[in-house]
Design a protein around this motif. Structure first.
Motif, PDB file in Angstrom:
ATOM      1  N   GLN A  76      59.739  26.378  38.302  1.00  0.00           N
ATOM      2  CA  GLN A  76      59.323  25.751  39.558  1.00  0.00           C
ATOM      3  C   GLN A  76      59.307  26.750  40.712  1.00  0.00           C
ATOM      4  N   CYS A  77      59.681  28.001  40.431  1.00  0.00           N
ATOM      5  CA  CYS A  77      59.733  29.069  41.450  1.00  0.00           C
ATOM      6  C   CYS A  77      60.620  28.679  42.626  1.00  0.00           C
ATOM      7  N   GLU A  78      61.815  28.239  42.309  1.00  0.00           N
ATOM      8  CA  GLU A  78      62.774  27.864  43.345  1.00  0.00           C
ATOM      9  C   GLU A  78      64.173  28.228  42.895  1.00  0.00           C
ATOM     10  N   SER A  79      65.115  28.076  43.786  1.00  0.00           N
ATOM     11  CA  SER A  79      66.512  28.315  43.466  1.00  0.00           C
ATOM     12  C   SER A  79      67.316  27.164  44.047  1.00  0.00           C
ATOM     13  N   SER A  80      67.779  26.277  43.184  1.00  0.00           N
ATOM     14  CA  SER A  80      68.488  25.083  43.658  1.00  0.00           C
ATOM     15  C   SER A  80      69.953  25.100  43.239  1.00  0.00           C
ATOM     16  N   THR A  81      70.557  26.275  43.228  1.00  0.00           N
ATOM     17  CA  THR A  81      71.958  26.379  42.842  1.00  0.00           C
ATOM     18  C   THR A  81      72.826  25.678  43.875  1.00  0.00           C
ATOM     19  N   GLU A  82      73.700  24.800  43.386  1.00  0.00           N
ATOM     20  CA  GLU A  82      74.561  24.044  44.294  1.00  0.00           C
ATOM     21  C   GLU A  82      75.755  24.889  44.709  1.00  0.00           C
ATOM     22  N   GLY A  83      76.304  24.584  45.849  1.00  0.00           N
ATOM     23  CA  GLY A  83      77.471  25.298  46.347  1.00  0.00           C
ATOM     24  C   GLY A  83      77.108  26.150  47.546  1.00  0.00           C
ATOM     25  N   LEU A  88      77.461  32.600  45.382  1.00  0.00           N
ATOM     26  CA  LEU A  88      76.275  31.786  45.124  1.00  0.00           C
ATOM     27  C   LEU A  88      75.130  32.146  46.067  1.00  0.00           C
ATOM     28  N   LYS A  89      75.453  32.513  47.291  1.00  0.00           N
ATOM     29  CA  LYS A  89      74.409  32.936  48.231  1.00  0.00           C
ATOM     30  C   LYS A  89      73.745  34.230  47.742  1.00  0.00           C
ATOM     31  N   PHE A  90      74.552  35.169  47.281  1.00  0.00           N
ATOM     32  CA  PHE A  90      73.994  36.408  46.730  1.00  0.00           C
ATOM     33  C   PHE A  90      73.178  36.124  45.473  1.00  0.00           C
ATOM     34  N   PHE A  91      73.671  35.203  44.651  1.00  0.00           N
ATOM     35  CA  PHE A  91      72.942  34.826  43.440  1.00  0.00           C
ATOM     36  C   PHE A  91      71.583  34.236  43.805  1.00  0.00           C
ATOM     37  N   ARG A  92      71.570  33.314  44.768  1.00  0.00           N
ATOM     38  CA  ARG A  92      70.302  32.695  45.206  1.00  0.00           C
ATOM     39  C   ARG A  92      69.340  33.747  45.737  1.00  0.00           C
ATOM     40  N   LEU A  93      69.843  34.642  46.568  1.00  0.00           N
ATOM     41  CA  LEU A  93      69.001  35.692  47.145  1.00  0.00           C
ATOM     42  C   LEU A  93      68.428  36.592  46.051  1.00  0.00           C
ATOM     43  N   GLY A  94      69.258  36.989  45.103  1.00  0.00           N
ATOM     44  CA  GLY A  94      68.793  37.832  43.997  1.00  0.00           C
ATOM     45  C   GLY A  94      67.773  37.128  43.128  1.00  0.00           C
ATOM     46  N   PHE A  95      68.014  35.850  42.839  1.00  0.00           N
ATOM     47  CA  PHE A  95      67.089  35.091  42.004  1.00  0.00           C
ATOM     48  C   PHE A  95      65.761  34.889  42.714  1.00  0.00           C
ATOM     49  N   GLN A  96      65.796  34.619  44.017  1.00  0.00           N
ATOM     50  CA  GLN A  96      64.556  34.447  44.764  1.00  0.00           C
ATOM     51  C   GLN A  96      63.771  35.751  44.840  1.00  0.00           C
ATOM     52  N   PHE A  97      64.463  36.881  44.982  1.00  0.00           N
ATOM     53  CA  PHE A  97      63.779  38.170  44.967  1.00  0.00           C
ATOM     54  C   PHE A  97      63.162  38.429  43.592  1.00  0.00           C
TER      55      PHE A  97
END
Length: 161
Positions: A76-83, A88-97
């Protein structure tokens, strides 16, 4: 070129070669594993201890849900990690990049496949070959005298413009 079911199914995968697709799949599974470890680290390892069998089943279930969620996010080209933790913020940023790079690479490769046309390769690659084969060469009026003096053995025809 014949259009078959196989060629139609392969078209969406054409921008990347199989090693790139393999690296992409391995990367998504690696990200799933990192997300699972990050989730266990953030929430504590409590559910994985105690009764070994039950703890192992809980951890494996968490890993499965992590894999499913990361694949769902990727497709879906998104990052919906909860928390909201820093990890988790670094994880979301890395995954979105990661998603940005993959989408840009795929789009650029697909565009190059759509724009670049295969050039027809002629049987006569240059003027020397045409002269050897005694082929009549079309030439504009303004260049005719220069071409005849440069290539005296060639057969030229004036095309008029």
């Amino acid at each position: 070129e014949d259009v078959t079911l196989g060629s139609l199914v392969q078209k969406p995968f054409a921008p990347f070669k199989w090693p790139t697709w393999f690296a992409l799949v391995v990367s998504v599974f690696g990200i799933s594993l990192l997300r699972w470890l990050l989730k266990l680290w953030t929430h504590g390892w409590g559910d994985c201890h105690g009764n070994r069998r039950a703890g192992l089943m809980t951890c494996v279930g968490e890993l499965g849900s992590s894999i499913a969620e990361v694949w769902d996010n990727f497709l879906q080209c998104e990052s919906s990690t909860e928390g909201s933790g820093l990890g988790l913020k670094f994880f979301r940023l890395g995954f979105q990049f990661f998603l940005l790079v993959i989408m840009a690479s795929y789009t650029a490769s697909l565009a190059s496949l759509l724009v670049v046309r295969r050039q027809a390769i002629g049987a006569i690659p240059d003027i020397e070959t045409a002269i050897e084969r005694e082929v009549t060469i079309c030439c504009p009026s303004g260049l005719l005298s220069a071409m005849k003096s440069t290539f005296p053995k060639a057969v030229f025809v004036d095309v008029g413009y």
